[in-house]
Design an enzyme around this catalytic site. Sequence first.
Site, short mmCIF file in Angstrom:
data_model
loop_
_atom_site.label_atom_id
_atom_site.label_comp_id
_atom_site.label_asym_id
_atom_site.label_seq_id
_atom_site.Cartn_x
_atom_site.Cartn_y
_atom_site.Cartn_z
N LYS B 79 1.44 -1.28 0.00
CA LYS B 79 0.22 0.47 0.50
C LYS B 79 0.83 1.10 -0.09
CE LYS B 79 -3.51 1.42 2.61
NZ LYS B 79 -4.23 1.35 3.77
N SER B 155 -9.45 0.97 2.67
CA SER B 155 -8.85 1.17 2.25
C SER B 155 -7.37 0.89 1.45
CB SER B 155 -7.71 2.53 3.18
OG SER B 155 -7.36 1.94 3.85
N SER B 179 -9.71 -1.75 7.35
CA SER B 179 -8.92 -1.39 5.70
C SER B 179 -7.63 -2.52 5.37
CB SER B 179 -8.38 -0.08 5.61
OG SER B 179 -9.30 0.96 5.64
#
Lengths: 62, 474
Positions: B79, B155, B179
């Site tokens: 990420k 996310s 997330s």
Amino acid sequence: MTPDPTALEAYVDVTAQTLGLPIDPASRALVIQNLAGLMQAARIVAEFELPAALEAAPVFRP
Amino acid sequence: MSEATLDATAIAAAVRARDTTATAIATACLDRIAATDPALNCFTAVLRDAALADARRIDERLARGEDPGPLAGVPFAVKNLYDVRGLTTLAGSKINAERPAAVRDAAAVRALRDAGAILVGALNMDEYAYGFTTENTHYGVTRNPHDTTRTPGGSSGGSGAAVAAGLVPLALGSDTNGSIRVPASLCGVFGLKPTYGRISRGGTELFCPSLDHVGPLARSTRDLALAFDLMHGHDAGDPISIDRAREPVLPRIGAGIDGLRIAAGAGHFKRGGERQALDDAATVAAALGAAREVDIPECARTVPASSVITAVESSALRLPDLRRRAKDFDPMTRERFLAGALVPGVAYQQAQRFRRWFQQRVREVFEEVDVLVVPATPYVAPVIGTARTVVDGVDVFARGHLGHYTRPFSFIGVPSLCVPVARATGLPLGVQLVAAPCREGDLLRVAAWLEARGVIAARIPTVPAMEAGKGSSR
């Protein structure tokens, strides 16, 4: 208790100004809407009575 | 050999046995990303040259008879809130793009690279991790490889989608309110949110410090266990890192479930979800022979409480930029951050006090139960752009409600593992396994048992699902 929408709008304007946080007129309605949601969330939390001695630790430990 | 379907453990075994080379694996991986990512938009940076150079070094070490580590030649991606040496840490934002490149890797990235893994790129996310759908205005929407009209969740949506699509076998994400677990559920992969402070957040961009966790997503239990073993442990670079001896879990994941007290969640976990989500949790609980149901008191109140804490802490972190350049925030987050800055302090403190109360109740539950089985998300991946939906007779925000079942556990930092329920067709959905602090080993044991019996399995979607969305990813 749900606050008067006018009071929430006034709160946003005054608090943002006090914090030195400019809010663009195009954002204002959505900020108020989001804050209304957060205040509703805060009310749900506050409705639950906690023992006075219960402390929140400064550093969270599971 | 199709590397797209192999897990990290199998790839490393093949590389170490010299059945293939790290260079061949990396080349195939990079070619898959080039062919498929335009339809999905998982990656914000692909490190082709660096990855191939790293792979060549692994092959050279093997040729010299050295052991490059248990992840030798395994491609992975992170990420884009993890620092990667030489890359600017975007955290999904336009504002951070102006920052200089990171001078060193985040602790978790370093741990995987030191074990021989090959970093192939950085992955898309909601701006500053404030979202559950990876609808990022600056870097484009990430799409679910099982149906490109749908969200992969967020996310860590780039992480979930990249693993599900077979672009990488292993990715890192972060989890503040769900997330890691939400994209794992919607993409049909495994995702581990460890105990708060168990894996270092050193070198990651924080979102909401008292709730932020980092962890891996993968396509098998053993890969998650291996990644956890490599990454967990005390790190002075993270002020909330738990000072506790490392406890490797991989050697024990095949120990079975005998002796573990397993229960199904009741109350909150039987409300607010579609039938399939509730049935999946019940199916997994039944397969495990869960003997009882547990209703954690006041679970539903963790949803508003975590919202208040998230809003206040995240807005405090962003306050200088909110003052100077609010217009540069993603419209998906801007007004939420601005509103969070205006929440009265008493509301935040009350939420933190409730957190302590709730933590004590969960601690009592885990005196009698070792592993709790609950749904991971209330429904399958929504169509991108869906603002509201009706679930269980209630009209809800479709994006925010994705965290309905994950929030209670990140709220108090207990480990939670999202596992994909096996199904041949249809959209994926996960189930959460939850344990007491630092009991990740129990979760992985249970997952390995379920995986060995075919109750849970990661499924790589067929190519036509990806072809359908080609050219419409941004």
